[in-house]
Design a protein around this motif. Sequence first.
Motif, PDB file in Angstrom:
ATOM      1  N   SER A  71    -142.388  22.403   4.056  1.00  0.00           N
ATOM      2  CA  SER A  71    -141.278  22.681   2.986  1.00  0.00           C
ATOM      3  C   SER A  71    -140.414  23.338   3.841  1.00  0.00           C
ATOM      4  O   SER A  71    -140.619  24.119   4.733  1.00  0.00           O
ATOM      5  CB  SER A  71    -141.606  23.440   1.682  1.00  0.00           C
ATOM      6  N   ASP A  72    -138.996  23.177   3.301  1.00  0.00           N
ATOM      7  CA  ASP A  72    -137.874  23.898   3.954  1.00  0.00           C
ATOM      8  C   ASP A  72    -137.721  25.296   3.150  1.00  0.00           C
ATOM      9  O   ASP A  72    -137.328  25.368   2.203  1.00  0.00           O
ATOM     10  CB  ASP A  72    -136.494  23.122   3.734  1.00  0.00           C
ATOM     11  N   PRO A  73    -138.080  26.400   4.072  1.00  0.00           N
ATOM     12  CA  PRO A  73    -137.952  27.785   3.187  1.00  0.00           C
ATOM     13  C   PRO A  73    -136.805  28.266   2.838  1.00  0.00           C
ATOM     14  O   PRO A  73    -136.407  28.807   2.182  1.00  0.00           O
ATOM     15  CB  PRO A  73    -138.695  28.691   4.322  1.00  0.00           C
TER      16      PRO A  73
ATOM     17  N   PHE B  76    -138.827  19.119   0.676  1.00  0.00           N
ATOM     18  CA  PHE B  76    -139.480  18.354   2.113  1.00  0.00           C
ATOM     19  C   PHE B  76    -138.600  17.481   2.653  1.00  0.00           C
ATOM     20  O   PHE B  76    -138.324  16.616   1.788  1.00  0.00           O
ATOM     21  CB  PHE B  76    -140.797  17.915   1.833  1.00  0.00           C
ATOM     22  N   PRO B  77    -137.924  17.682   3.653  1.00  0.00           N
ATOM     23  CA  PRO B  77    -137.363  16.540   4.329  1.00  0.00           C
ATOM     24  C   PRO B  77    -137.980  15.449   5.064  1.00  0.00           C
ATOM     25  O   PRO B  77    -138.873  15.652   5.249  1.00  0.00           O
ATOM     26  CB  PRO B  77    -136.565  17.360   5.615  1.00  0.00           C
ATOM     27  N   LEU B  78    -137.473  14.537   4.393  1.00  0.00           N
ATOM     28  CA  LEU B  78    -138.218  13.272   4.861  1.00  0.00           C
ATOM     29  C   LEU B  78    -137.598  12.323   6.093  1.00  0.00           C
ATOM     30  O   LEU B  78    -138.147  11.315   6.409  1.00  0.00           O
ATOM     31  CB  LEU B  78    -138.124  12.094   3.496  1.00  0.00           C
ATOM     32  N   THR B  79    -136.363  12.748   6.436  1.00  0.00           N
ATOM     33  CA  THR B  79    -135.683  12.254   7.417  1.00  0.00           C
ATOM     34  C   THR B  79    -135.931  12.750   8.991  1.00  0.00           C
ATOM     35  O   THR B  79    -136.329  13.776   8.849  1.00  0.00           O
ATOM     36  CB  THR B  79    -134.261  11.859   7.395  1.00  0.00           C
TER      37      THR B  79
ATOM     38  N   PHE C 125    -138.062  15.030  -0.388  1.00  0.00           N
ATOM     39  CA  PHE C 125    -138.962  14.964  -1.231  1.00  0.00           C
ATOM     40  C   PHE C 125    -139.036  16.276  -2.131  1.00  0.00           C
ATOM     41  O   PHE C 125    -139.417  17.195  -1.560  1.00  0.00           O
ATOM     42  CB  PHE C 125    -140.310  14.779  -0.819  1.00  0.00           C
ATOM     43  N   GLN C 126    -138.345  16.509  -3.272  1.00  0.00           N
ATOM     44  CA  GLN C 126    -138.012  17.791  -3.929  1.00  0.00           C
ATOM     45  C   GLN C 126    -139.106  17.688  -5.157  1.00  0.00           C
ATOM     46  O   GLN C 126    -138.735  16.598  -6.057  1.00  0.00           O
ATOM     47  CB  GLN C 126    -136.484  17.793  -4.069  1.00  0.00           C
TER      48      GLN C 126
END
Length: 223
Positions: free
Chosen positions: A41-43, A88-91, A185-186
């Motif tokens: 995940s992106d903190p 969560f970045p998917l790209t 993805f959130q």
Amino acid sequence: MNNLKRFALAMACAVISLTGCNNGDDGGFGPPILVTTQIQSDPGFDGDIEQNSPTLFTITQGMSPTVQSVFAGIDPVARTEFRAFLDFPLTGAGGVPGNAVIDSAFLDIYINSLQPNVGNIPILIDLVSFQPPTLIETDFDRSLQPSLASVIVSPPLSQADVGTNVSIDVTPLMIEAQKLGLLDFQVRIMQDLGPAIPILLEIDDTTGADRASFAPLLTVNYF
């Protein structure tokens, strides 16, 4: 006899070719290859929203030296409700290609605590889309920020899960995210709808050296 063997071998190769099996040649039609990717995940975008009153909310977004976790559930003392959000970045490298076919997806979260230390908390996970990825008050509300897909964590979380990593099947959410072409993805993590249970869930979201072991992780298997 040799001719019979050659004929049998030729027939076997023909059957293999018709069934799509790859004989190792570059031009063979083998089964699709399953790829596994893991995305932390992106903190900077993870956070939670606390509803202090029907019209008052407290938004905490972005991990910092003093904020290393996110919360979901109901504070047993203040009786305010928290809903956690993970991004969560998917790209990009290590992401999920736009044309990928999702086989399965799992969300791993490390449970720091349940307050109080008795009882079970039913958890609902919504797929949402907050873009740009900045939390606002309306993201708390399931009517104003509707769920795109949902899963219920089963069984409910309990003290047995504290200090452990819990793996949650979120395949339906990832399939929907892929179908909609979402860039991230959130998810919104909250106490499942129903009678209020005064239990607060704390999810580890450390930015320290051990982030790889404890931070939220999305594992996606795709073709």
